[in-house]
Motif scaffolding. Structure first.
Motif, PDB file in Angstrom:
ATOM      1  N   GLN A 401       0.846  -1.174   0.101  1.00 16.08           N
ATOM      2  CA  GLN A 401      -0.124  -0.042  -0.033  1.00 16.08           C
ATOM      3  C   GLN A 401       0.846   1.564   0.121  1.00 16.08           C
ATOM      4  OE1 GLN A 401      -3.251  -0.158   2.946  1.00 16.08           O
ATOM      5  NE2 GLN A 401      -3.372   2.421   2.921  1.00 16.08           N
ATOM      6  N   SER A 402       0.420   2.347  -0.639  1.00 15.79           N
ATOM      7  CA  SER A 402       1.260   3.535  -1.051  1.00 15.79           C
ATOM      8  C   SER A 402       1.377   4.100   0.666  1.00 15.79           C
ATOM      9  CB  SER A 402       0.243   4.375  -1.729  1.00 15.79           C
ATOM     10  OG  SER A 402       0.893   5.793  -1.672  1.00 15.79           O
ATOM     11  N   GLY A 403       2.414   4.821   0.774  1.00 16.78           N
ATOM     12  CA  GLY A 403       2.604   5.242   2.038  1.00 16.78           C
ATOM     13  C   GLY A 403       3.325   4.390   3.276  1.00 16.78           C
ATOM     14  N   LYS A 404       3.094   3.073   3.049  1.00 14.83           N
ATOM     15  CA  LYS A 404       3.484   1.935   4.018  1.00 14.83           C
ATOM     16  C   LYS A 404       4.850   1.900   3.953  1.00 14.83           C
ATOM     17  CE  LYS A 404      -0.697   1.088   5.672  1.00 14.83           C
ATOM     18  NZ  LYS A 404      -1.138   1.295   7.305  1.00 14.83           N
ATOM     19  N   ALA A 405       5.431   1.188   5.020  1.00 14.63           N
ATOM     20  CA  ALA A 405       6.942   0.847   4.785  1.00 14.63           C
ATOM     21  C   ALA A 405       6.974  -0.505   4.274  1.00 14.63           C
ATOM     22  CB  ALA A 405       7.424   0.836   6.409  1.00 14.63           C
ATOM     23  N   VAL A 423      17.816  -1.788  -6.422  1.00 10.44           N
ATOM     24  CA  VAL A 423      16.529  -1.612  -5.915  1.00 10.44           C
ATOM     25  C   VAL A 423      15.892  -0.215  -6.654  1.00 10.44           C
ATOM     26  CG1 VAL A 423      15.023  -1.165  -3.826  1.00 10.44           C
ATOM     27  CG2 VAL A 423      16.979  -2.486  -3.586  1.00 10.44           C
ATOM     28  N   THR A 424      14.605  -0.364  -7.199  1.00 16.34           N
ATOM     29  CA  THR A 424      14.009   0.774  -7.733  1.00 16.34           C
ATOM     30  C   THR A 424      12.783   1.088  -7.158  1.00 16.34           C
ATOM     31  OG1 THR A 424      13.286  -0.364  -9.852  1.00 16.34           O
ATOM     32  CG2 THR A 424      15.319   0.627  -9.993  1.00 16.34           C
ATOM     33  N   MET A 425      12.436   2.130  -7.201  1.00 19.73           N
ATOM     34  CA  MET A 425      11.038   2.581  -6.652  1.00 19.73           C
ATOM     35  C   MET A 425      10.340   3.494  -7.689  1.00 19.73           C
ATOM     36  SD  MET A 425       9.315   3.546  -2.823  1.00 19.73           S
ATOM     37  CE  MET A 425      10.443   5.072  -2.921  1.00 19.73           C
ATOM     38  N   GLY A 426       9.400   3.246  -8.398  1.00 23.51           N
ATOM     39  CA  GLY A 426       8.664   4.055  -9.420  1.00 23.51           C
ATOM     40  C   GLY A 426       9.707   4.517 -10.562  1.00 23.51           C
ATOM     41  N   GLY A 427      10.685   3.632 -10.608  1.00 25.61           N
ATOM     42  CA  GLY A 427      11.546   3.602 -11.803  1.00 25.61           C
ATOM     43  C   GLY A 427      12.829   4.117 -11.255  1.00 25.61           C
ATOM     44  N   GLU A 428      12.817   4.767 -10.042  1.00 23.84           N
ATOM     45  CA  GLU A 428      13.920   5.503  -9.678  1.00 23.84           C
ATOM     46  C   GLU A 428      14.906   4.510  -8.953  1.00 23.84           C
ATOM     47  OE1 GLU A 428      15.095   9.507  -6.720  1.00 23.84           O
ATOM     48  OE2 GLU A 428      12.943   9.142  -7.111  1.00 23.84           O
ATOM     49  N   ASP A 429      16.308   4.539  -8.998  1.00 27.57           N
ATOM     50  CA  ASP A 429      17.237   3.844  -8.217  1.00 27.57           C
ATOM     51  C   ASP A 429      17.470   4.305  -6.892  1.00 27.57           C
ATOM     52  OD1 ASP A 429      19.297   2.481  -7.176  1.00 27.57           O
ATOM     53  OD2 ASP A 429      20.412   2.414  -8.940  1.00 27.57           O
ATOM     54  N   VAL A 430      17.025   3.427  -5.918  1.00 30.03           N
ATOM     55  CA  VAL A 430      16.750   3.736  -4.655  1.00 30.03           C
ATOM     56  C   VAL A 430      17.761   2.851  -3.835  1.00 30.03           C
ATOM     57  CG1 VAL A 430      14.799   4.883  -4.345  1.00 30.03           C
ATOM     58  CG2 VAL A 430      14.856   2.534  -4.252  1.00 30.03           C
ATOM     59  N   THR A 431      18.795   2.215  -4.438  1.00 32.73           N
ATOM     60  CA  THR A 431      19.556   1.328  -3.867  1.00 32.73           C
ATOM     61  C   THR A 431      20.374   1.820  -2.670  1.00 32.73           C
ATOM     62  OG1 THR A 431      19.711   0.141  -6.059  1.00 32.73           O
ATOM     63  CG2 THR A 431      21.323  -0.530  -4.185  1.00 32.73           C
ATOM     64  N   ALA A 432      21.096   3.127  -2.759  1.00 35.89           N
ATOM     65  CA  ALA A 432      21.851   3.609  -1.755  1.00 35.89           C
ATOM     66  C   ALA A 432      21.253   3.660  -0.336  1.00 35.89           C
ATOM     67  CB  ALA A 432      22.358   4.824  -2.270  1.00 35.89           C
ATOM     68  N   SER A 445      10.941   3.276   3.844  1.00 32.86           N
ATOM     69  CA  SER A 445      10.092   3.824   4.819  1.00 32.86           C
ATOM     70  C   SER A 445       8.661   4.181   4.252  1.00 32.86           C
ATOM     71  CB  SER A 445      10.620   4.717   5.621  1.00 32.86           C
ATOM     72  OG  SER A 445      11.057   5.877   4.613  1.00 32.86           O
ATOM     73  N   ASP A 446       8.767   4.788   3.101  1.00 37.98           N
ATOM     74  CA  ASP A 446       7.509   5.433   2.532  1.00 37.98           C
ATOM     75  C   ASP A 446       7.293   4.896   1.019  1.00 37.98           C
ATOM     76  OD1 ASP A 446       5.250   6.769   1.793  1.00 37.98           O
ATOM     77  OD2 ASP A 446       6.286   8.617   1.975  1.00 37.98           O
ATOM     78  N   VAL A 447       6.651   4.079   0.662  1.00 38.49           N
ATOM     79  CA  VAL A 447       6.324   3.400  -0.431  1.00 38.49           C
ATOM     80  C   VAL A 447       5.605   4.527  -1.363  1.00 38.49           C
ATOM     81  CG1 VAL A 447       5.458   1.836  -2.061  1.00 38.49           C
ATOM     82  CG2 VAL A 447       6.498   1.046   0.240  1.00 38.49           C
ATOM     83  N   THR A 448       6.290   4.655  -2.574  1.00 38.64           N
ATOM     84  CA  THR A 448       5.287   5.884  -3.577  1.00 38.64           C
ATOM     85  C   THR A 448       5.408   5.465  -5.058  1.00 38.64           C
ATOM     86  OG1 THR A 448       7.421   7.021  -3.829  1.00 38.64           O
ATOM     87  CG2 THR A 448       6.365   7.674  -1.945  1.00 38.64           C
ATOM     88  N   GLY A 449       5.776   4.081  -5.166  1.00 38.96           N
ATOM     89  CA  GLY A 449       5.642   3.586  -6.710  1.00 38.96           C
ATOM     90  C   GLY A 449       6.115   2.268  -6.623  1.00 38.96           C
ATOM     91  N   ASN A 450       6.156   1.546  -7.703  1.00 38.42           N
ATOM     92  CA  ASN A 450       6.355   0.105  -7.904  1.00 38.42           C
ATOM     93  C   ASN A 450       7.670   0.021  -7.646  1.00 38.42           C
ATOM     94  OD1 ASN A 450       3.785  -0.305  -8.783  1.00 38.42           O
ATOM     95  ND2 ASN A 450       4.218  -0.241 -11.086  1.00 38.42           N
ATOM     96  N   ILE A 451       7.865  -1.334  -6.714  1.00 36.45           N
ATOM     97  CA  ILE A 451       9.178  -1.680  -6.436  1.00 36.45           C
ATOM     98  C   ILE A 451       9.701  -2.852  -7.109  1.00 36.45           C
ATOM     99  CG2 ILE A 451      10.442  -2.508  -4.319  1.00 36.45           C
ATOM    100  CD1 ILE A 451       8.421  -1.219  -2.507  1.00 36.45           C
ATOM    101  N   VAL A 452      11.072  -2.516  -7.549  1.00 33.26           N
ATOM    102  CA  VAL A 452      11.524  -3.847  -8.090  1.00 33.26           C
ATOM    103  C   VAL A 452      12.920  -4.132  -7.668  1.00 33.26           C
ATOM    104  CG1 VAL A 452      12.391  -4.560 -10.485  1.00 33.26           C
ATOM    105  CG2 VAL A 452      10.423  -3.277 -10.332  1.00 33.26           C
ATOM    106  N   ILE A 453      13.014  -5.302  -7.245  1.00 34.35           N
ATOM    107  CA  ILE A 453      14.572  -5.749  -6.573  1.00 34.35           C
ATOM    108  C   ILE A 453      15.093  -6.707  -7.405  1.00 34.35           C
ATOM    109  CG2 ILE A 453      15.617  -6.709  -4.698  1.00 34.35           C
ATOM    110  CD1 ILE A 453      13.052  -6.020  -2.887  1.00 34.35           C
TER     111      ILE A 453
END
Length: 726
Positions: A401-405, A423-432, A445-453
């Protein structure tokens, strides 16, 4: 050849040379690998043709080559050997070997009356097998004749003995009963042994066979005559198309294979068409589904026929913002492929499953999942996709769910190393920010898009392991894996080239003595054991990559008293399995120090990195099982090719091993030859039982060492997986 040249103990490998056809040269030259002791000697090739003709010997050229000319090929077969001379009367020879020049082979085309025309290599194989079969048949006939002669000689001896016994007088009448029994037994003719019969031909029941992938059929062949041995061996090539097991053929994948039956040196062949089974239909168990945001459902694709050669089903959506599949592809098992559909946002979309040119669709309707009776916004859901290779995740969620951890722990497959992760979220690389390497977790901590690991892990290559690292390795077929320690990388690269990793068995082998008499390492029982009995049951995968390693070697102390001989010259030795040297473990020879006998250092290679820590680690492993060793004085002693022994010391235990207790044994080794009651090792004394000679007393730990290619990959169970190409 023996009559002409007095052959010695050198034996050639292979002993039989197959050269080509009579009167024609097929093999142009022979290249020999000669014993090291023949270096600098003149080597000649001697030939004796069938019939006794001995042509002029040939001198090997500078590359140890000799041409194959009429001296060989004017006869069908003959004998050959090598002779080495040094000009000072020294002469060494190989034992005579055989050479064979077969008749010219015809390369047939098309299909004959009894099946496909036999390829050239199979014609050659049949000629070789026929010769072996004839030799075996003659051996059987010779053995039968020897038995026939022995039976008749025994019959004559029995007759003479019965005649002598019958002419005697006996006080007990029962003696005549015994003589009668002997007459009955000895006068019975020996059982007739059947005359060995040669195989004349072998036939298959058809010229060609067509079979569907996944199906099996029995293997049948007729061996003629029926009185000949009926054992049939089967082979098929290329590999992977059909499988042969217990006289049954199973089609594995589509293609054409050549099936060969072999009996008594005769061959018969037929082609096998392994037909791939096409997919006829693909259907989904749910043509349509209705879900609310955040819900998921399982979709199952059924393939018809179930034995089709399709191995995977791909899944796509025409609107990934509304609904997604957990996996992009899923494997087919027993004709079915299963996947999970997750609803993200209200709306409608189509899910398509495709495989083998067939497809099926599922209509998806996603309804809002907002709070009823108010104006609360609908819940927004995002997809979670795990594209993992060599590791697994603790979360099976398909949506979040959006906004959840979101937090997931990744676990490496046993023995695997992490190669990469993204790790990407909403197409953005958030690995760091999302990846914690130490904890092996992904945390958002705050899901704002599709997660791909996306993560990949692989089994490491030996060259990637640090010195001192431990890996498992199956050293004997059917046995549990043993632990081996990485001792060095690029071991003696000036001798062996780069890319060899030196491994040592972590737990030593007990009960191995140096010898029953004084000898150098190259002549020791330990060296013989390591390169014969120890390797006897090694898995084939290990044997395939285990080659000889060259290392620096000095034979060691030689002579009597304090005198040394030239045996301390540093040379090289080659072995598949060997022991490290004293010097490699970081300990200099504990030698003589008087002016007449200066201290000598065995420079057998270079000292290992962290050498003493490695030696302590091996001894600590031996201490784990020291209770199995009868003589407690030598719980913490290990053999090397120097050799090296460790003094047990008073009250020493496995947890109290100290480096200063190492005492290298050159001078001590010389003293051990006299088997005194007490040995003085630099101030420490070791008591020996009386009347024990040192070779039988000293049974230290033996840690086999060998090198393997650095790009060898070994799995967690100790099996060699591959030698990875880079």
């Amino acid at each position: 050849m023996k009559d002409h040249f007095c052959g010695t103990s050198w034996r050639a490998e292979p002993e039989t040379l197959y050269l080509g056809g009579v009167g024609a040269v097929y093999v142009e030259k022979l290249e020999f690998v000669l014993p090291e002791t023949w270096a600098g000697m003149a080597v000649t090739l001697h030939i004796e043709q069938e019939g006794g003709t001995v042509p002029q010997p040939m001198l090997l050229d500078g590359n140890n080559n000799a041409p194959v000319d009429g001296r060989f090929t004017t006869a069908r077969q003959g004998l050959w050997m090598l002779m080495a001379t040094d000009g000072e009367g020294r002469r060494e020879m190989t034992m005579p070997g055989k050479y064979v020049c077969y008749q010219t082979l015809e390369n047939g085309e098309g299909t004959g009356a009894d099946g496909p025309a036999m390829p050239l290599r199979y014609q050659y194989l049949q000629l070789v097998l026929e010769q072996e079969a004839r030799a075996a048949l003659e051996a059987q006939r010779a053995a039968r004749y020897r038995q026939w002669v022995a039976d008749r000689c025994a019959a004559k001896e029995h007759a003479l003995l019965l005649e002598a016994l019958s002419g005697m007088r006996y006080s007990d009448a029962s003696a005549w009963d015994m003589i009668a029994q002997l007459k009955q037994r000895w006068n019975s003719p020996p059982p007739e042994q059947a005359e060995p019969v040669a195989v004349e031909s072998i036939r298959l029941d058809s010229k060609e066979l067509s079979i569907k992938v996944g199906e099996s059929c029995p293997l049948k062949a007729t061996v003629l005559p029926g009185s000949a041995p009926q054992t049939v061996e089967w082979m098929a090539e290329p590999e992977g198309i059909v499988q042969l097991r217990e006289n049954t053929l199973t089609a594995v994948k589509g293609g054409t294979a050549l099936l060969t039956a072999i009996a008594g040196g005769k061959l018969a062949q037929r082609r096998v068409q392994s037909v791939a089974v096409s997919l006829e239909k693909l259907a989904l168990d749910k043509p349509s589904v209705k879900l609310k945001q955040g819900e998921s459902v399982t979709l199952t694709a059924t393939l018809t026929p179930t034995q089709s050669t399709v191995t995977a089903v791909s899944w796509t959506t025409n609107n990934a913002a509304l609904a997604v599949m957990k996996d992009q592809t899923t494997a087919v098992e027993n004709g079915k492929a299963v996947n999970t559909l997750a609803a993200l946002k209200d709306g409608s979309c189509i899910i398509t499953a495709a495989a083998g040119g067939k497809s099926a669709v599922c209509s998806v309707t996603v309804e809002k999942n907002g709070q009823s009776g108010g104006d609360e916004p609908a819940i927004v859901m995002y997809a979670v996709s795990n594209r993992l290779n060599g590791l697994s995740t603790s979360r099976a969620d398909v949506v979040v769910q959006s906004g959840k951890a979101y937090t997931a722990a990744l676990t490496l497959n046993e023995g695997y190393w992490l190669i990469s992760i993204k790790v990407t979220m909403g197409g953005e690389d958030v690995t760091a920010t999302a990846w914690n390497e130490k904890k092996m977790t992904v945390s958002i901590s705050d899901v704002t898009g599709n997660i791909v690991i996306t993560a990949e892990a692989k089994l490491p290559m030996l060259k990637e392991l640090a010195v001192g690292a431990v890996t498992k390795l199956v050293e004997k077929d059917g046995a549990a894996a043993e632990e081996f320690m990485v001792i060095a990388q690029d071991y003696e690269k000036e001798l062996n080239g780069e890319g060899r990793t030196l491994l040592a068995r972590r737990h030593g082998i007990t009960g191995k003595k140096w010898n029953t008499t004084w000898c150098t390492y190259a002549d020791s029982l330990i060296d013989v054991y390591l390169n014969s009995e120890y390797l006897k049951d090694a898995p084939q995968a290990l044997k395939d990559i285990l080659t000889e390693t060259k290392f620096y070697y000095t034979p060691g102390y030689s002579g009597s008293g304090s005198s040394y001989t030239g045996s301390h010259t540093v040379t090289t030795l080659s072995r598949k399995v060997f022991l490290p040297s004293c010097y490699e473990f970081g300990f200099e020879s504990y030698g003589y120090t008087s002016a007449s006998s200066p201290k000598y250092y065995h420079l057998e290679g270079s000292t290992f990195a962290d050498a003493k820590k490695l030696a302590l680690a091996l001894l600590a492993a031996d201490a784990e099982t020291a209770g199995s060793v009868p003589n407690t004085y030598f719980h913490f002693c290990l053999w090397t090719r120097t050799p090296v022994l460790n003094d047990y010391g008073s009250g020493l235990t496995g947890s109290a091993l100290k480096e200063y207790l190492y005492k290298c044994a050159e001078a001590v080794w010389a003293q051990m030859l006299t088997a005194p009651d007490k040995l003085n090792w630099g101030g420490y004394k070791v008591n020996e039982p009386e009347n024990m000679s040192w070779p039988d007393l000293y049974r230290c730990w033996t840690h086999p060492c060998f090198t393997l290619p650095g790009n060898t990959v070994i799995d967690a169970k100790g099996n060699i997986v591959e030698v990875r190409e880079e």
